[in-house]
Write an enzyme that holds these catalytic residues in place. Structure first.
Site, PDB file in Angstrom:
ATOM      1  N   GLU A   1      23.155  68.229  64.968  1.00 33.56           N
ATOM      2  CA  GLU A   1      22.985  69.627  64.564  1.00 33.56           C
ATOM      3  C   GLU A   1      22.647  70.479  65.777  1.00 33.56           C
ATOM      4  OE1 GLU A   1      20.220  72.233  61.513  1.00 33.56           O
ATOM      5  OE2 GLU A   1      19.266  70.981  63.015  1.00 33.56           O
TER       6      GLU A   1
ATOM      7  N   ASP B   1      18.781  65.952  63.660  1.00 31.91           N
ATOM      8  CA  ASP B   1      18.359  67.309  63.386  1.00 31.91           C
ATOM      9  C   ASP B   1      18.022  68.052  64.666  1.00 31.91           C
ATOM     10  OD1 ASP B   1      17.328  69.107  61.151  1.00 31.91           O
ATOM     11  OD2 ASP B   1      15.592  69.015  62.457  1.00 31.91           O
TER      12      ASP B   1
HETATM   13  C1  LIG Z   1      17.013  73.717  63.668  1.00 34.74           C
HETATM   14  C2  LIG Z   1      15.791  73.078  63.156  1.00 34.74           C
HETATM   15  O1  LIG Z   1      15.032  73.801  62.630  1.00 34.74           O
HETATM   16  N1  LIG Z   1      15.610  71.734  63.332  1.00 34.74           N
HETATM   17  C3  LIG Z   1      14.583  70.940  62.765  1.00 34.74           C
HETATM   18  C4  LIG Z   1      13.393  70.545  63.676  1.00 34.74           C
HETATM   19  O2  LIG Z   1      12.273  70.693  62.897  1.00 34.74           O
HETATM   20  C5  LIG Z   1      12.146  71.799  62.041  1.00 34.74           C
HETATM   21  C6  LIG Z   1      10.810  71.882  61.533  1.00 34.74           C
HETATM   22  O3  LIG Z   1      10.506  70.712  60.847  1.00 34.74           O
HETATM   23  C7  LIG Z   1      13.098  71.717  60.908  1.00 34.74           C
HETATM   24  O4  LIG Z   1      13.030  72.836  60.042  1.00 34.74           O
HETATM   25  C8  LIG Z   1      14.400  71.729  61.503  1.00 34.74           C
HETATM   26  O5  LIG Z   1      15.412  71.498  60.535  1.00 34.74           O
END
Ligand SMILES: CC(=O)N[C@H]1CO[C@H](CO)[C@@H](O)[C@@H]1O
Ligand SMILES: *[C@@H]1O[C@H](CO)[C@@H](O)[C@H](O)[C@H]1NC(C)=O
Ligand SMILES: *[C@@H]1O[C@H](CO)[C@@H](O)[C@H](O)[C@H]1NC(C)=O
Ligand SMILES: *[C@@H]1O[C@H](CO)[C@@H](O)[C@H](O)[C@H]1NC(C)=O
Ligand SMILES: *[C@@H]1O[C@H](CO)[C@@H](O)[C@H](O)[C@H]1NC(C)=O
Length: 448
Positions: free
Chosen positions: A294, A221
């Site tokens: 991602e 992520d």
């Molecule tokens: C892009 C993004 O938001 N990445 C993650 C990192 O953490 C946040 C907050 O928990 C998540 O919303 C995200 O998906």
């Protein structure tokens, strides 16, 4: 005739080349909370996923990635993790997870876990130990004294102007440790310090735990947020420049994120993780364990995630260009441009991928218009390489209209009733519509 040539051009190479499983995989993202509720509490769960897994087989999916199911205080619906090795009780138990894996193996569907490396929950044992300066954990997170406030001697000012994605300063004062800690997302989600080898070791231990259970890899992520620039020799972190995009100083978009995103160490970490996965396969055998990453970064940066010529990185660095660059008014030539953008920039030895939707964006039907849903789904399937779709896109679900009172996404809740719709991701996270029974077959509960 032209069509026949196109079909042959796409099909012939696939039967003569030896593709590894992931190179032609159809990935399906499951948002567990909203997929299927098996026990009537209004919340989707692992047994619900197991019950409905044959649906994936029916529509030709070969792999599924699950949004986080780890133990979490749920401030950000599972993206704030308090224990990377435990299952969130409302989703089920470890035994339920193992039963799901077994079912997936029977159906020939690979399961991918979502790894959230950017931060932990503030309730995670590592953070608690860091707050208390327990030996070995002092530098697990990013701490700073901040500066005296010239206007108020009992106040301290944060180290610099960096902003949280969810609005306001990215630094939060911790009274126990008497220092600020850094959080790119919620204050309850402190960022880990990946310049500390102990943190990398602790994360690899988490990867091993899940690989040993039999999963096929990880979707990582928010990769660009993992590193931020280091403080200088005096301990000063640089300010980020104003973007000029908005007048709202709490809006993440107020600044240009030159120091908190896409730092060079990020690709290094991707390469280290790839080497770790390859080594796991060498030691343990079995199919290739893969990594999907991602990032919404510019194309030249995304290409570096694949590898640098000598070293390999992510198998599948998500290609979000259909999400970022197309909309209801896009013409055929726009789509052609989006496809060439990837194919022309990707070194030949790598595998293309195409992402049509996910839990952070508007639904396909709401983005491109309902009459284009089938066309978009078909295009995803005929393009070379792997496809990635999100649960519900295959049946053409649309964004739901969610009132301010019913809004739960923290990005929206941290704003206000006038502007929350710009930030909310709730409309694409509503329960899956299985049939025409109560709650569209998602749950027997009175409230979902
Ligand atoms: C892009 C993004 O938001 N990445 C993650 C990192 O953490 C946040 C907050 O928990 C998540 O919303 C995200 O998906
Ligand atoms: C000074 O700072 C303290 C701590 O942040 C705060 O509680 C207090 O309200 C501030 N005083 C003034 C006058 O702003
Ligand atoms: C690729 O990355 C590795 C590891 O970071 C590095 O040692 C190597 O020099 C890089 N190669 C190129 C061509 O940049
Ligand atoms: C829609 O996409 C096209 C390209 O596909 C782009 O030129 C246009 O600016 C986009 N419109 C909006 C409102 O984003
Ligand atoms: C939202 O909640 C508030 C407080 O509970 C209530 O007064 C208001 O009527 C609700 N608004 C809607 C549109 O339901």
């Amino acid at each position: 005739m032209k069509f026949l040539i196109l079909v042959l051009a796409l099909w012939v190479p696939t039967i003569f080349s030896q593709n590894d499983w992931w190179q032609t995989a159809q990935f399906y993202q499951i948002y567990p909370r909203s997929f299927k509720d098996s026990n009537g509490d209004g919340i989707g769960d692992l047994n619900g996923i197991r019950e409905k897994l044959s649906h994936l087989k029916d529509i030709g999916m070969t792999a599924a990635w699950l949004s986080p199911i780890y133990k979490s205080p749920m401030k950000d619906f599972g993206y704030d993790i308090s224990d990377f090795k435990a299952i969130q009780p409302e989703y089920g138990t470890m035994a339920d997870f193992e039963a799901l894996l077994k079912r997936a193996k029977e159906l020939g569907i690979k399961l991918i876990m979502d790894l959230v490396p950017n931060h932990t929950s503030d309730l995670h044992e590592w953070f608690q130990k860091s707050v208390n300066r327990v030996k070995g954990y002092e530098d697990f997170y990013i701490w700073h004294d901040g500066y005296p406030d010239p206007k108020n001697s009992s106040n301290r000012l944060p180290p610099n102007n960096w902003l949280s994605v969810f609005r306001g300063s990215a630094w939060k004062w911790n009274t126990k440790r008497q220092q600020f800690y850094f959080h790119q997302f919620l204050a309850e989600q402190p960022d880990l310090n990946y310049r500390n080898p102990l943190v990398i070791g602790a994360m690899q231990d988490v990867l091993t735990f899940w690989l040993d259970k039999g999963i096929a890899g990880f979707r990582i992520d928010s990769v660009p947020h993992v590193f931020e620039v280091q403080a200088d020799s005096k301990g000063k972190y640089p300010d980020e420049p104003k973007s000029g995009n908005t007048d709202d100083p709490d809006n993440f978009d107020y600044l240009t994120h030159i120091y908190t995103q896409d730092q060079p160490e990020t690709t290094e970490l991707v390469y280290i993780t790839r080497a770790f996965l390859d080594e796991y396969q060498r030691k343990n055998g079995g199919d290739t364990r893969i990594m999907l990453t991602e990032t919404y970064s510019p194309i030249n940066i995304i290409m570096q995630y694949y590898g640098n010529g000598t070293i390999n990185g992510a198998h599948i660095p998500f290609n979000f260009n259909f999400i970022k660059r197309a909309n209801a008014t896009s013409k055929a030539q726009d789509y052609a441009g989006i496809i060439s953008l990837w194919m022309d920039n990707m070194p030949k030895q790598y595998t293309a991928n195409w992402v049509i939707g996910n839990h952070d964006n508007r639904r396909v039907g709401s983005r491109y218009g309902p009459e284009r849903i089938d066309a978009m789904n078909m295009m995803l399937m005929v393009l070379p390489g792997a496809s990635v779709t999100y649960n519900g896109e295959e049946i053409g679900m649309l964004d739901a209209d969610i009132s301010w009172n019913d809004t739960v996404d923290p990005g929206a809740c941290n704003s206000n009733p006038q502007i929350y719709q710009q930030f909310t991701r709730d409309p694409a996270r509503t329960p899956f519509q299985w049939d025409d029974s109560k709650n569209a077959g998602f749950s027997t509960a009175n409230k979902t």
